[in-house]
Design a protein around this motif. Structure first.
Motif, PDB file in Angstrom:
ATOM      1  N   ILE A   1      10.255   6.564   3.882  1.00 22.93           N
ATOM      2  CA  ILE A   1       9.905   5.278   3.267  1.00 22.93           C
ATOM      3  C   ILE A   1       8.750   5.449   2.293  1.00 22.93           C
ATOM      4  CG2 ILE A   1       9.107   2.924   3.652  1.00 22.93           C
ATOM      5  CD1 ILE A   1      10.390   3.051   6.427  1.00 22.93           C
ATOM      6  N   VAL A   2       8.950   4.950   1.071  1.00 19.90           N
ATOM      7  CA  VAL A   2       7.892   4.898   0.076  1.00 19.90           C
ATOM      8  C   VAL A   2       7.480   3.434  -0.022  1.00 19.90           C
ATOM      9  CG1 VAL A   2       7.250   5.312  -2.324  1.00 19.90           C
ATOM     10  CG2 VAL A   2       8.889   6.840  -1.188  1.00 19.90           C
ATOM     11  N   PHE A   3       6.224   3.157   0.323  1.00 19.70           N
ATOM     12  CA  PHE A   3       5.724   1.789   0.328  1.00 19.70           C
ATOM     13  C   PHE A   3       4.730   1.615  -0.812  1.00 19.70           C
ATOM     14  CE2 PHE A   3       2.471  -1.300   1.601  1.00 19.70           C
ATOM     15  CZ  PHE A   3       3.263  -2.410   1.793  1.00 19.70           C
ATOM     16  N   SER A   4       4.871   0.534  -1.540  1.00 19.92           N
ATOM     17  CA  SER A   4       3.973   0.253  -2.651  1.00 19.92           C
ATOM     18  C   SER A   4       2.835  -0.642  -2.175  1.00 19.92           C
ATOM     19  CB  SER A   4       4.758  -0.439  -3.775  1.00 19.92           C
ATOM     20  OG  SER A   4       3.892  -0.787  -4.818  1.00 19.92           O
ATOM     21  N   GLY A   5       1.676  -0.042  -1.992  1.00 24.98           N
ATOM     22  CA  GLY A   5       0.488  -0.792  -1.599  1.00 24.98           C
ATOM     23  C   GLY A   5      -0.261  -1.238  -2.840  1.00 24.98           C
ATOM     24  N   SER A   6      -1.553  -1.453  -2.675  1.00 22.93           N
ATOM     25  CA  SER A   6      -2.388  -1.898  -3.785  1.00 22.93           C
ATOM     26  C   SER A   6      -3.744  -1.212  -3.700  1.00 22.93           C
ATOM     27  CB  SER A   6      -2.571  -3.418  -3.724  1.00 22.93           C
ATOM     28  OG  SER A   6      -3.525  -3.835  -4.665  1.00 22.93           O
ATOM     29  N   ALA A   7      -4.182  -0.591  -4.787  1.00 21.20           N
ATOM     30  CA  ALA A   7      -5.496   0.057  -4.804  1.00 21.20           C
ATOM     31  C   ALA A   7      -6.605  -0.955  -4.585  1.00 21.20           C
ATOM     32  CB  ALA A   7      -5.701   0.790  -6.122  1.00 21.20           C
ATOM     33  N   THR A   8      -6.338  -2.209  -4.907  1.00 24.66           N
ATOM     34  CA  THR A   8      -7.382  -3.225  -4.761  1.00 24.66           C
ATOM     35  C   THR A   8      -7.609  -3.640  -3.313  1.00 24.66           C
ATOM     36  OG1 THR A   8      -5.803  -5.011  -5.192  1.00 24.66           O
ATOM     37  CG2 THR A   8      -7.032  -4.147  -7.088  1.00 24.66           C
ATOM     38  N   GLN A   9      -6.785  -3.146  -2.389  1.00 25.37           N
ATOM     39  CA  GLN A   9      -7.024  -3.474  -0.982  1.00 25.37           C
ATOM     40  C   GLN A   9      -8.320  -2.851  -0.477  1.00 25.37           C
ATOM     41  OE1 GLN A   9      -3.303  -1.848   0.348  1.00 25.37           O
ATOM     42  NE2 GLN A   9      -4.278  -0.202   1.458  1.00 25.37           N
ATOM     43  N   PHE A  10      -8.886  -1.908  -1.249  1.00 25.16           N
ATOM     44  CA  PHE A  10     -10.182  -1.330  -0.898  1.00 25.16           C
ATOM     45  C   PHE A  10     -11.314  -2.299  -1.197  1.00 25.16           C
ATOM     46  CE2 PHE A  10      -7.691   2.566  -1.701  1.00 25.16           C
ATOM     47  CZ  PHE A  10      -7.848   3.178  -0.472  1.00 25.16           C
ATOM     48  N   GLY A  11     -11.056  -3.324  -2.012  1.00 23.52           N
ATOM     49  CA  GLY A  11     -12.105  -4.251  -2.401  1.00 23.52           C
ATOM     50  C   GLY A  11     -13.033  -3.604  -3.419  1.00 23.52           C
ATOM     51  N   MET A  12     -14.217  -4.169  -3.536  1.00 20.22           N
ATOM     52  CA  MET A  12     -15.218  -3.620  -4.458  1.00 20.22           C
ATOM     53  C   MET A  12     -15.909  -2.449  -3.764  1.00 20.22           C
ATOM     54  SD  MET A  12     -14.764  -5.471  -7.078  1.00 20.22           S
ATOM     55  CE  MET A  12     -16.125  -4.991  -8.092  1.00 20.22           C
ATOM     56  N   THR A  13     -15.744  -1.276  -4.320  1.00 27.58           N
ATOM     57  CA  THR A  13     -16.324  -0.081  -3.712  1.00 27.58           C
ATOM     58  C   THR A  13     -17.605   0.311  -4.426  1.00 27.58           C
ATOM     59  OG1 THR A  13     -15.011   1.360  -5.122  1.00 27.58           O
ATOM     60  CG2 THR A  13     -14.067   0.777  -2.984  1.00 27.58           C
ATOM     61  N   GLU A  14     -18.444   1.051  -3.706  1.00 22.06           N
ATOM     62  CA  GLU A  14     -19.705   1.515  -4.287  1.00 22.06           C
ATOM     63  C   GLU A  14     -19.506   2.748  -5.146  1.00 22.06           C
ATOM     64  OE1 GLU A  14     -22.908   1.799  -1.511  1.00 22.06           O
ATOM     65  OE2 GLU A  14     -22.313  -0.045  -0.506  1.00 22.06           O
ATOM     66  N   SER A  15     -18.421   3.467  -4.914  1.00 19.50           N
ATOM     67  CA  SER A  15     -18.172   4.670  -5.710  1.00 19.50           C
ATOM     68  C   SER A  15     -16.685   4.796  -6.022  1.00 19.50           C
ATOM     69  CB  SER A  15     -18.661   5.913  -4.955  1.00 19.50           C
ATOM     70  OG  SER A  15     -17.913   6.073  -3.766  1.00 19.50           O
TER      71      SER A  15
END
Length: 161
Positions: free
Chosen positions: A123-137
């Motif tokens: 299974i290839v699932f398409s997530g979202s990089a923005t699920q990390f929220g605002m990151t410090e780095s």
């Protein structure tokens, strides 16, 4: 870095059955374009009745929360590209329950259908990089703690888990 060439891709997909959800979307339609050049069987599970149909592709029309349709769609499937989703952050914020039903519930139904049919496809699932929220780095990695800042990101993370 792993070097992948067209021969490796052709070998991987040779004689495989591939199911693509969200095949009328940008990513899904491009995956269909690419895999159409390979020796594999392609099925497109979509809720878009107006999708432009292509020769050699099986189309399954229905809702992603319908267990019976998933049972049909999973027949002899080796690989699933799970790309179907509601993708608007604005819609998710305005209608969080609808966003949950579009982005999390279909994954639950898929997993139940897989369990019922005793299937274990790739299974290839398409997530979202923005699920990390605002990151410090940046860049983020798999070790970066998830900190979704809106319903859309939270639901994508929930579906991924």
């Amino acid at each position: 870095m792993v070097k992948i060439n067209n021969n490796t891709i052709s070998e991987f997909y040779k004689s495989k059955s591939v199911l693509i959800t969200g095949g009328s979307g940008y990513i899904g339609s491009h995956i269909i374009d690419r895999l159409s050049k390979e020796d594999c069987k392609i099925s497109c599970f979509t809720r878009n009745k107006d999708i432009l149909k292509r020769n050699g592709i099986k189309y399954i029309l229905g809702d992603y929360d319908n267990q019976d349709i998933w049972n049909e769609a999973l027949e002899d499937v080796d690989i699933i590209f799970q790309l179907a989703a509601q993708t608007s952050i604005y819609t998710a914020e305005k209608y969080p329950e609808m966003d949950y039903l579009a982005n999390v519930k279909p994954i639950e139904v898929l997993l139940k259908a897989l369990e019922k049919n005793e299937k274990i496809p790739f299974i290839v699932f398409s997530g979202s990089a923005t699920q990390f929220g605002m990151t410090e780095s940046n860049p983020v990695s798999e070790q970066t703690e998830d900190n979704p800042s809106n319903y859309y990101d939270f639901h994508k993370l929930l579906a991924e888990r």
